[in-house]
Design a protein around this motif. Structure first.
Motif, PDB file in Angstrom:
ATOM      1  N   PHE A  37       0.783  -1.201   0.059  1.00 11.26           N
ATOM      2  CA  PHE A  37      -0.193  -0.111   0.129  1.00 11.26           C
ATOM      3  C   PHE A  37       0.991   1.247   0.008  1.00 11.26           C
ATOM      4  O   PHE A  37       0.827   2.123  -0.603  1.00 11.26           O
ATOM      5  N   GLY A  38       2.096   1.366   0.793  1.00 12.29           N
ATOM      6  CA  GLY A  38       2.737   2.464   0.803  1.00 12.29           C
ATOM      7  C   GLY A  38       3.599   2.753  -0.469  1.00 12.29           C
ATOM      8  O   GLY A  38       3.584   3.927  -0.743  1.00 12.29           O
ATOM      9  N   TYR A  39       3.914   2.108  -1.227  1.00 11.49           N
ATOM     10  CA  TYR A  39       4.654   2.171  -2.185  1.00 11.49           C
ATOM     11  C   TYR A  39       3.838   2.019  -3.558  1.00 11.49           C
ATOM     12  O   TYR A  39       3.981   2.652  -4.497  1.00 11.49           O
ATOM     13  N   ALA A  40       2.898   1.353  -3.581  1.00 12.10           N
ATOM     14  CA  ALA A  40       1.930   1.176  -4.790  1.00 12.10           C
ATOM     15  C   ALA A  40       0.660   2.030  -4.984  1.00 12.10           C
ATOM     16  O   ALA A  40       0.098   2.366  -6.074  1.00 12.10           O
ATOM     17  N   ALA A  41       0.047   2.261  -3.696  1.00 13.66           N
ATOM     18  CA  ALA A  41      -1.198   2.963  -3.749  1.00 13.66           C
ATOM     19  C   ALA A  41      -0.816   4.464  -3.674  1.00 13.66           C
ATOM     20  O   ALA A  41      -0.724   5.112  -2.702  1.00 13.66           O
ATOM     21  N   SER A  42      -0.856   5.158  -4.965  1.00 14.76           N
ATOM     22  CA  SER A  42      -0.486   6.315  -5.040  1.00 14.76           C
ATOM     23  C   SER A  42      -1.320   6.925  -6.158  1.00 14.76           C
ATOM     24  O   SER A  42      -1.082   6.481  -7.335  1.00 14.76           O
ATOM     25  N   PRO A 295      -3.029  -7.942  -2.398  1.00 18.55           N
ATOM     26  CA  PRO A 295      -1.992  -7.730  -3.155  1.00 18.55           C
ATOM     27  C   PRO A 295      -2.121  -7.598  -4.497  1.00 18.55           C
ATOM     28  O   PRO A 295      -1.824  -6.629  -5.335  1.00 18.55           O
ATOM     29  N   ALA A 296      -3.072  -8.519  -4.803  1.00 20.03           N
ATOM     30  CA  ALA A 296      -3.179  -8.708  -6.355  1.00 20.03           C
ATOM     31  C   ALA A 296      -4.111  -7.510  -6.745  1.00 20.03           C
ATOM     32  O   ALA A 296      -3.664  -7.070  -8.048  1.00 20.03           O
ATOM     33  N   VAL A 297      -5.000  -7.097  -6.025  1.00 24.41           N
ATOM     34  CA  VAL A 297      -5.829  -5.850  -6.457  1.00 24.41           C
ATOM     35  C   VAL A 297      -4.962  -4.665  -6.588  1.00 24.41           C
ATOM     36  O   VAL A 297      -4.781  -3.854  -7.312  1.00 24.41           O
ATOM     37  N   ILE A 298      -4.134  -4.308  -5.639  1.00 27.10           N
ATOM     38  CA  ILE A 298      -3.235  -3.015  -5.286  1.00 27.10           C
ATOM     39  C   ILE A 298      -2.269  -3.057  -6.411  1.00 27.10           C
ATOM     40  O   ILE A 298      -2.086  -1.982  -7.172  1.00 27.10           O
ATOM     41  N   LEU A 299      -1.623  -4.170  -6.917  1.00 25.17           N
ATOM     42  CA  LEU A 299      -0.704  -4.349  -7.792  1.00 25.17           C
ATOM     43  C   LEU A 299      -1.143  -4.363  -9.360  1.00 25.17           C
ATOM     44  O   LEU A 299      -0.367  -4.494 -10.038  1.00 25.17           O
ATOM     45  N   SER A 300      -2.534  -4.505  -9.462  1.00 28.12           N
ATOM     46  CA  SER A 300      -3.021  -4.611 -10.686  1.00 28.12           C
ATOM     47  C   SER A 300      -3.251  -3.518 -11.507  1.00 28.12           C
ATOM     48  O   SER A 300      -3.363  -3.576 -12.970  1.00 28.12           O
ATOM     49  N   GLY A 301      -3.091  -2.356 -10.983  1.00 30.22           N
ATOM     50  CA  GLY A 301      -3.469  -1.074 -11.503  1.00 30.22           C
ATOM     51  C   GLY A 301      -5.048  -0.769 -11.576  1.00 30.22           C
ATOM     52  O   GLY A 301      -5.301   0.104 -12.481  1.00 30.22           O
ATOM     53  N   PHE A 302      -5.889  -1.334 -10.761  1.00 25.69           N
ATOM     54  CA  PHE A 302      -7.078  -1.266 -10.761  1.00 25.69           C
ATOM     55  C   PHE A 302      -7.531   0.437 -10.503  1.00 25.69           C
ATOM     56  O   PHE A 302      -8.340   0.841 -10.852  1.00 25.69           O
ATOM     57  N   PRO A 305      -1.788   3.656 -11.291  1.00 27.55           N
ATOM     58  CA  PRO A 305      -1.050   3.615 -12.316  1.00 27.55           C
ATOM     59  C   PRO A 305       0.179   2.738 -11.962  1.00 27.55           C
ATOM     60  O   PRO A 305       0.776   2.886 -10.843  1.00 27.55           O
ATOM     61  N   ILE A 306       0.312   1.572 -12.740  1.00 34.07           N
ATOM     62  CA  ILE A 306       1.552   0.683 -12.204  1.00 34.07           C
ATOM     63  C   ILE A 306       2.840   1.454 -12.601  1.00 34.07           C
ATOM     64  O   ILE A 306       3.677   1.201 -12.032  1.00 34.07           O
ATOM     65  N   ASP A 307       2.728   2.201 -13.895  1.00 33.15           N
ATOM     66  CA  ASP A 307       4.002   3.022 -14.173  1.00 33.15           C
ATOM     67  C   ASP A 307       4.672   3.966 -13.012  1.00 33.15           C
ATOM     68  O   ASP A 307       5.648   4.559 -12.935  1.00 33.15           O
ATOM     69  N   ASN A 308       3.533   4.189 -12.138  1.00 34.81           N
ATOM     70  CA  ASN A 308       4.065   4.959 -10.783  1.00 34.81           C
ATOM     71  C   ASN A 308       4.694   4.401  -9.786  1.00 34.81           C
ATOM     72  O   ASN A 308       5.262   4.891  -8.779  1.00 34.81           O
ATOM     73  N   MET A 309       4.701   2.856 -10.040  1.00 38.34           N
ATOM     74  CA  MET A 309       5.275   2.189  -8.752  1.00 38.34           C
ATOM     75  C   MET A 309       6.743   2.036  -8.942  1.00 38.34           C
ATOM     76  O   MET A 309       7.267   2.252  -9.962  1.00 38.34           O
ATOM     77  N   VAL A 313       8.467  -2.984  -7.444  1.00 41.25           N
ATOM     78  CA  VAL A 313       7.239  -3.385  -7.166  1.00 41.25           C
ATOM     79  C   VAL A 313       6.478  -3.681  -8.490  1.00 41.25           C
ATOM     80  O   VAL A 313       5.597  -4.565  -8.811  1.00 41.25           O
ATOM     81  N   GLN A 314       6.756  -2.985  -9.636  1.00 38.75           N
ATOM     82  CA  GLN A 314       6.353  -3.087 -10.944  1.00 38.75           C
ATOM     83  C   GLN A 314       6.859  -4.655 -11.496  1.00 38.75           C
ATOM     84  O   GLN A 314       5.859  -5.483 -12.109  1.00 38.75           O
ATOM     85  N   MET A 315       7.836  -5.093 -11.100  1.00 36.93           N
ATOM     86  CA  MET A 315       8.366  -6.551 -11.254  1.00 36.93           C
ATOM     87  C   MET A 315       7.604  -7.497 -10.584  1.00 36.93           C
ATOM     88  O   MET A 315       6.879  -8.475 -11.305  1.00 36.93           O
ATOM     89  N   LEU A 316       6.901  -7.237  -9.420  1.00 30.82           N
ATOM     90  CA  LEU A 316       5.856  -8.063  -8.840  1.00 30.82           C
ATOM     91  C   LEU A 316       4.698  -8.192  -9.706  1.00 30.82           C
ATOM     92  O   LEU A 316       3.900  -9.238  -9.658  1.00 30.82           O
TER      93      LEU A 316
END
Length: 369
Positions: A37-42, A295-302, A305-309, A313-316
């Protein structure tokens, strides 16, 4: 009464922390989810890939475009030479936006006229498009203020003309509702399959199933079919509601859409059966499903944006089936994309489905022996 409640509370805590799996579930998953959440949810955009089509080439155009190149949030990905290249960079998601400077941009500014600049934005992700539009407007406003101050003029010399492709009005509902097809399909499919084998073990009927004439592969297929059927039904139901209730346009073909749905459902069933094969109780299966879902929902780009991670984390996200499924859904819904454009999303999804189903089969046979 208080003493009995306290004794029961202590007993439950001791039972919880005595089990190694329970200790792991209590401590590790919250830490993992906190990091994700801290790194991906922005909702900020730190890396906006953009293309430039400079049809002017004058010093004013170079000054304006230099401000984008110097902005930390913008990454120049391509310089366009022809008009037909614009559709290519947006369709392939190489760029989030294209800046087009008209031929007489510098001449119009020098003569004191208003000069337009066109911004073409990929509107499939309405949230990212709106944020990028605000960033662009901020840079253009700064250019206008400097130009007016340096020449003692009045008014706004540069006018911004924005056009969003695939979602002209930047309706956030189009973006989120199409994504809900993937989210709800994953939740239902995972829950159905993750609880199947664990339920048999907890109820004591799993051993009875093993003495039947059914072979292990037949039992595995039988456990998979309810999840596959329910997952496809759930996806179809949400698609119908999205189109007819929420009025989200379905621009693509149903054949492309259902190919993506089937590949994703197979991948979700594989993950669910892996969790079910490892879990000894329903509680463990539920916690395992929850550990995967968040984690699947947070990392999905729902939503973000994934490009902002961060790159790690983008590798995950590359092993997250929901990532590819959401791209397929939104491309079919809003863009009308076909198999040609979505092949690069479907083959990783097919590999994930094959690996998870094979791993689930191995775990199933291993736990039976």
């Amino acid at each position: 009464m208080f003493a009995r409640i306290l004794a029961l509370t202590i007993k439950e805590l001791l039972a919880l922390f005595k089990d190694k799996r329970s200790r792991f579930i209590v401590v590790i998953p919250p830490l993992i989810q906190l990091l994700i959440f801290g790194y991906a949810a922005s909702f900020d955009l730190n890396h906006i890939p953009y293309a430039v089509y400079d049809r002017d080439g004058g010093y004013a155009a170079r000054d304006l475009l230099a401000r984008f190149e110097g902005a930390p949030s913008f990454d120049l990905a391509r310089r366009i030479q022809r008009q037909d290249e614009i559709a290519e960079v947006i369709d392939t998601r190489d760029c989030l936006l294209v800046i087009q400077v008209p031929p007489r941009f510098t001449a119009d500014l020098v003569s004191g006229q208003t000069a337009p600049v066109q911004i073409l934005i990929d509107g499939r992700n309405s949230n990212s498009a709106q944020i990028a539009q605000n960033y662009v407007a901020r840079i253009v406003t700064g250019f206008n203020q400097d130009w007016v101050f340096a020449r003692g003029l009045q008014g706004m010399p540069v006018s911004l003309v924005t056009r969003a492709w695939y979602n002209p009005n930047l309706e956030s509902r189009w973006f989120f509702v199409s994504g809900l097809v993937g989210l709800l399909t994953l939740v239902v499919t995972m829950m159905v399959t993750a609880l199947s084998v664990a339920r048999e073990r907890e109820q004591g009927t799993f051993d009875q199933l093993l003495v039947t004439p059914l072979r292990p592969v037949e039992i595995l297929i039988g456990k998979s079919m309810p999840g596959i059927l329910i997952g496809v039904f759930e996806a179809s139901l949400v698609v119908i509601l999205a189109v007819f209730w929420f009025k989200v346009p379905l621009m693509g073909e149903l054949a492309v859409l259902y190919t993506g749905i089937l590949l994703f459902v197979f991948a979700a069933v594989g993950v669910g059966l892996m969790i079910s094969s490892l879990a000894a109780t329903l509680q463990q299966a539920l916690l395992g499903a929850f550990l995967f879902l968040v984690p699947a929902v947070i990392l999905s780009g729902f939503a973000t944006p994934i490009d902002n991670m961060p790159p790690a984390v983008q590798m995950l996200t590359l092993v997250d089936p929901l990532r590819y499924y959401l791209v397929i859904l939104r491309s079919v819904f809003l863009e009308g994309a076909g198999f040609g454009l979505l092949a690069q999303q479907m083959w990783p999804l097919a590999i994930i489905a094959a690996v998870t189903l094979a791993a689930a089969g191995w775990l199933f046979r291993h736990r039976m022996s």
